[in-house]
Design an enzyme around this catalytic site. Structure first.
Site, PDB file in Angstrom:
ATOM      1  N   LYS A 128      40.419   0.658  30.561  1.00 56.25           N
ATOM      2  CA  LYS A 128      39.029   0.269  29.877  1.00 56.25           C
ATOM      3  C   LYS A 128      37.980   0.353  30.970  1.00 56.25           C
ATOM      4  CE  LYS A 128      36.274  -2.357  27.801  1.00 56.25           C
ATOM      5  NZ  LYS A 128      35.353  -1.657  26.781  1.00 56.25           N
ATOM      6  N   SER A 175      31.474  -4.432  19.025  1.00 56.89           N
ATOM      7  CA  SER A 175      30.566  -4.941  19.925  1.00 56.89           C
ATOM      8  C   SER A 175      31.181  -5.872  20.938  1.00 56.89           C
ATOM      9  CB  SER A 175      29.252  -5.612  19.293  1.00 56.89           C
ATOM     10  OG  SER A 175      28.273  -5.620  20.205  1.00 56.89           O
ATOM     11  N   GLY A 225      35.307   6.463  14.825  1.00 60.03           N
ATOM     12  CA  GLY A 225      36.015   7.065  13.650  1.00 60.03           C
ATOM     13  C   GLY A 225      35.290   8.142  12.857  1.00 60.03           C
ATOM     14  N   THR A 267      39.501   5.109  17.581  1.00 60.30           N
ATOM     15  CA  THR A 267      39.515   4.104  16.400  1.00 60.30           C
ATOM     16  C   THR A 267      40.931   4.454  15.863  1.00 60.30           C
ATOM     17  OG1 THR A 267      37.243   4.258  16.055  1.00 60.30           O
ATOM     18  CG2 THR A 267      38.715   3.779  14.119  1.00 60.30           C
ATOM     19  N   CYS A 272      27.464   2.342  27.515  1.00 55.43           N
ATOM     20  CA  CYS A 272      27.937   1.057  27.020  1.00 55.43           C
ATOM     21  C   CYS A 272      26.888   0.423  26.166  1.00 55.43           C
ATOM     22  CB  CYS A 272      28.582   0.008  27.705  1.00 55.43           C
ATOM     23  SG  CYS A 272      28.940  -1.568  26.975  1.00 55.43           S
TER      24      CYS A 272
END
Ligand SMILES: O=C(O)c1[nH]c(=O)[nH]c(=O)c1Cl
Length: 310
Positions: free
Chosen positions: A44, A69, A221, A271, A129
């Site tokens: 991460k 978010s 996705g 996703t 980000c």
């Protein structure tokens, strides 16, 4: 059928791994990916200090993809550096560390520490980000990117990559490519991060579906597949001697095939992995293998970057 990928002085048994942010915040999750059929592992995006991230709900999936978010929730750089210290590299699955400092100084201090640790893990610097309220993302500020990459190149001599946001205009593709081509240490770009600040609405509740930013969040996705493919193909064309990692909209062997056809060296699953779990890796690999068999391809280089135009 040979699914192996050789790049950055290493070899992956197959081109699939997780997208940073999915199944990679804790050691438990990272080990889940490492023990899966994935060909590599990425952590991460981390900041210097641990972060709780944004208030929940902060992730929501629909039939067409996801919106998030998260707000960079992570255990802090040292946690992932320590995981990198104990990581069993000899087992042949490379480890990538996603670095996403809140400031340039934070990025540089994390990368300086990583350089001094002399670990074989490879940094993927997150320039994109989209979910820190009030902070514009670096990826859309070429001048800030130039400064960041120049400073990183001064203190980090090993191979590294960057995670890019999606671009939507040929001028931006060439502007960013011209900038990225200046940095020889920059060995790869990962395209794309989520499409920033979408809005998913539930008409039954007449409400947004995530709490932060009044419902705005990054899309992933199926929603993002054509944009991801465009970014992969354009950067694969425009960057010289660098790799492109494809990310965005991979739900099956078919989309993995598309990304590689567009020029991707390796591909990340976000996703779909979040929704299906680590079994997605073996399923997608089986589907990719079957597609290659059907088409008579023996290895990824038989079709990588060979997308036809009309
Ligand atoms: O909100 C997040 O944590 C986040 N969410 C994304 O969709 N991409 C990112 O790079 C990050 Cl850092």
């Amino acid at each position: 059928v040979d699914l192996s990928v050789s790049w950055l002085g290493l070899t992956m048994a197959n081109p699939l791994y997780n997208a940073s942010g999915v199944m990679c915040r804790s050691v438990t999750e990272l080990e889940q990916v490492r023990h899966s059929a994935a060909g590599a592992v990425i952590s991460k995006s981390c900041t210097l200090q641990p972060r709780d991230g944004n208030p929940e709900p902060r992730y929501h999936a629909t039939a067409l993809g996801s919106i998030n978010s998260m707000g960079l929730p992570n255990a802090g750089y040292a946690y992932y550096r320590d995981y990198a210290r104990s990581y069993p590299y000899a087992q042949g699955k490379p480890l990538f560390l996603s670095i996403s400092g809140m400031t340039l100084e934070d990025n540089l201090s994390m990368l300086a520490d990583l350089a001094s640790s002399a670990l074989p893990c490879i940094p993927e610097v997150n320039l994109s980000c989209p979910n820190l309220p009030g902070k514009p993302q670096l990826g859309y500020d070429p001048d800030a990117c130039a400064i960041t990459l120049a400073e990183i190149s001064r203190i980090y001599s090993g191979p590294f990559g960057v995670k890019l946001p999606p671009y939507f205009d040929p001028v931006h593709f060439s502007q960013m490519a011209d900038l990225l081509n200046e940095f020889v240490g920059l060995r790869f770009v990962t395209c794309i991060n989520s499409i920033g600040n979408g809005l998913v609405i539930d008409p039954d509740t007449e409400s947004v579906v995530i709490k932060p930013k009044d419902g705005l969040g990054g899309l992933g996705g199926s929603y993002v597949l054509p944009t991801a493919l465009a970014n992969v193909r354009e950067f694969a064309r425009l960057l010289h001697g660098k790799h492109v990692v494809g990310c965005g909209g991979i739900n099956s062997g078919r989309e993995a095939f598309m990304h590689i056809l567009a020029g991707a060296t390796a591909v990340q699953i976000g996703t779909c992995l979040y929704e299906e779990g680590e079994g997605a890796f073996a399923r997608i690999l089986d589907e990719l293998r079957a597609l290659m068999l059907q088409k008579g391809y023996r290895c990824l280089d038989d079709f990588r970057g060979k997308l036809k135009t009309l």
